[in-house]
Design an enzyme around this catalytic site. Structure first.
Site, PDB file in Angstrom:
ATOM      1  N   ASN A 116       0.810  -1.222   0.000  1.00  0.00           N
ATOM      2  CA  ASN A 116       0.000   0.000   0.000  1.00  0.00           C
ATOM      3  C   ASN A 116       0.840   1.267   0.000  1.00  0.00           C
ATOM      4  OD1 ASN A 116       0.476  -1.268   2.668  1.00  0.00           O
ATOM      5  ND2 ASN A 116      -0.334   0.653   3.446  1.00  0.00           N
ATOM      6  N   CYS A 175      -1.679   4.917   8.437  1.00  0.00           N
ATOM      7  CA  CYS A 175      -1.975   4.141   9.635  1.00  0.00           C
ATOM      8  C   CYS A 175      -0.859   4.259  10.662  1.00  0.00           C
ATOM      9  CB  CYS A 175      -2.181   2.676   9.274  1.00  0.00           C
ATOM     10  SG  CYS A 175      -3.070   2.454   7.740  1.00  0.00           S
TER      11      CYS A 175
HETATM   12  N1  PMP Z   1      -3.880  -3.835   4.585  1.00  0.00           N
HETATM   13  C1  PMP Z   1      -3.390  -2.905   3.774  1.00  0.00           C
HETATM   14  C2  PMP Z   1      -2.450  -3.317   2.675  1.00  0.00           C
HETATM   15  C3  PMP Z   1      -3.750  -1.552   3.934  1.00  0.00           C
HETATM   16  O1  PMP Z   1      -3.265  -0.616   3.127  1.00  0.00           O
HETATM   17  C4  PMP Z   1      -4.636  -1.199   4.982  1.00  0.00           C
HETATM   18  C5  PMP Z   1      -5.006   0.246   5.227  1.00  0.00           C
HETATM   19  N2  PMP Z   1      -5.666   0.827   4.167  1.00  0.00           N
HETATM   20  C6  PMP Z   1      -5.136  -2.218   5.791  1.00  0.00           C
HETATM   21  C7  PMP Z   1      -4.727  -3.521   5.570  1.00  0.00           C
HETATM   22  C8  PMP Z   1      -6.087  -1.924   6.922  1.00  0.00           C
HETATM   23  O2  PMP Z   1      -7.263  -1.390   6.447  1.00  0.00           O
HETATM   24  P1  PMP Z   1      -8.362  -0.777   7.448  1.00  0.00           P
HETATM   25  O3  PMP Z   1      -7.675   0.303   8.215  1.00  0.00           O
HETATM   26  O4  PMP Z   1      -9.398  -0.267   6.517  1.00  0.00           O
HETATM   27  O5  PMP Z   1      -8.853  -1.872   8.311  1.00  0.00           O
END
Ligand code: PMP
Length: 386
Positions: free
Chosen positions: A149, A322
């Protein structure tokens, strides 16, 4: 305002919102209820499940709806390990996974599992040789994302499944970043579990799913009334699940066209931004998501770049939103071998289907000036120029 932070948050497609509204206004029944409103809600959830399965060619498996990708990753890593611990306690996860895989893996370590982190090369590609070498009779789980990501690098999942062909270990793939951007096919990738996120394909937030291949056994991590095949208790978020289903249906028809457009805009950005002196592309130059640009600039900080861009009406990111709260440099860039100061100078642009050439024009007009101004204020830059 040009928006280049789609990986952190995406607008919900109008068609998705329209499809969700009736499930908040009229069809508010509980899918477990034994009356007409309940049956209607159950039917809507099961239809959505079929649509999500269809997007990932999941004919030999099922979807467990969760609250998002984080929960799906937790269910895959912790739920699988706990249920299958009798067969072994060795787990491998890549060093560049999202924290929602890394932290569950660290949790397993504390529970007595032996966890190894698979290293990556300078482009962020996992070392398949490491997996091959370390696979053992007691290895029960390998978790490698489909694409990263932050740096957009696409992982060699087909090759990893080949290496694991004769092993007894399950392969979990987090497809949060790749869904709707490249082909995501549970059959050709030969995955046992796959994490899927709704908002990343322009569905609502607060819903995601875990694809689970037939025969794969999990221990639930949320206990209660036994919804979602007993694997995820709690009354289903029907409107959000319906929205996820419709988003999947739309993505199935439209992702290729959207991806082509994003790729063209991505290449325009990369080509022009790299003209700025001492700028470098993070991630793989070719095996990369069509919507990802991650560039580092020597002598300056990513935070200052995004604040300056925001003042010009352009929204971007420094890395994984995050973990930006921790002020730690991105674990992904560090795993790729960057020094801390190099990792701190990175700018992440994630494109979406609504980006236009005008957005890119504005970015390319503004960014070189921002970098120059920040460098003029940088002691590191001044020292270098004497
Ligand atoms: N896995 C990946 C590769 C991410 O980029 C993300 C955050 N967008 C997540 C998991 C976790 O997603 P979320 O915060 O929507 O639970």
């Amino acid at each position: 305002m040009p928006y280049f932070d789609y990986a952190s948050g995406s607008p919900v497609d109008e068609r998705v919102i329209e499809a969700m509204l009736p499930y908040m206004k009229q069809h508010y029944g509980n899918p477990s209820s034994v009356h007409s409103y309940g049956f209607e809600a159950r039917k809507a959830v099961e239809e959505a499940r079929e649509k999500v399965l269809s997007l990932v060619n999941g004919k030999n498996g099922d979807i467990i709806f969760t609250s998002g990708a984080t929960e799906a990753n937790n269910l895959a890593v912790i739920g699988y390990a706990l249920r299958n611990a009798r067969r072994g306690k060795h787990v491998m996860v890549s060093a560049v996974e999202h924290m929602s895989v890394i932290n569950p893996a660290k949790f397993l370590q504390k529970q007595g599992f032996e966890v190894e982190f698979i290293p990556v090369n300078k482009y962020g590609e996992v070392d398949i040789g490491f997996i091959e070498e370390r696979l053992r009779d007691d290895t029960i789980l390998v978790s490698v994302q489909h694409a990263n990501n932050e740096i957009g690098t696409i992982q060699p999942i087909v090759e990893i499944s080949k290496v694991m062909e004769n092993a007894d270990a399950a392969l979990h793939v987090d497809a949060t970043a790749s869904l709707g951007k490249i082909e995501v096919d549970t059959e050709s990738l030969k995955v046992d579990m796959m994490t899927l996120s709704s908002n990343d394909i322009h569905g609502p937030r607060g819903v995601g799913g875990l694809f689970v291949k037939e025969g794969v056994r999990l221990q639930p991590i949320i206990l209660g009334g036994g919804q979602e095949r007993g694997l995820r208790s709690g009354t289903e978020n029907v409107a959000a699940i319906v929205g996820f289903g419709v988003a999947a249906e739309i993505a199935k028809k439209e992702w290729k066209g959207d991806a082509e457009k994003m790729e063209r805009l991505r290449d325009r950005i990369i080509e022009n931004v790299l003209k700025i002196e001492e700028s470098y592309l993070n991630g793989h130059p070719k095996k990369r998501l069509p919507n990802n640009v991650n560039v580092r600039f020597s002598y300056i900080e990513g935070e200052s770049i995004i604040l300056s861009l925001d003042m010009e009406g352009i929204q971007a990111s420094t890395g994984s939103a995050c973990s930006s709260k921790t002020l730690q440099p991105s674990h992904v860039l560090i795993a790729c071998g960057l020094k801390h100061e190099e990792a701190h100078g990175s700018l992440l642009l994630t494109l979406g289907k609504y980006n236009t050439d005008e957005d890119v024009d504005k970015l390319l007009n503004v960014l070189p000036g921002v970098v120059e101004r920040l460098r003029m204020m940088s002691p590191l830059y001044k020292a270098k120029r004497g």
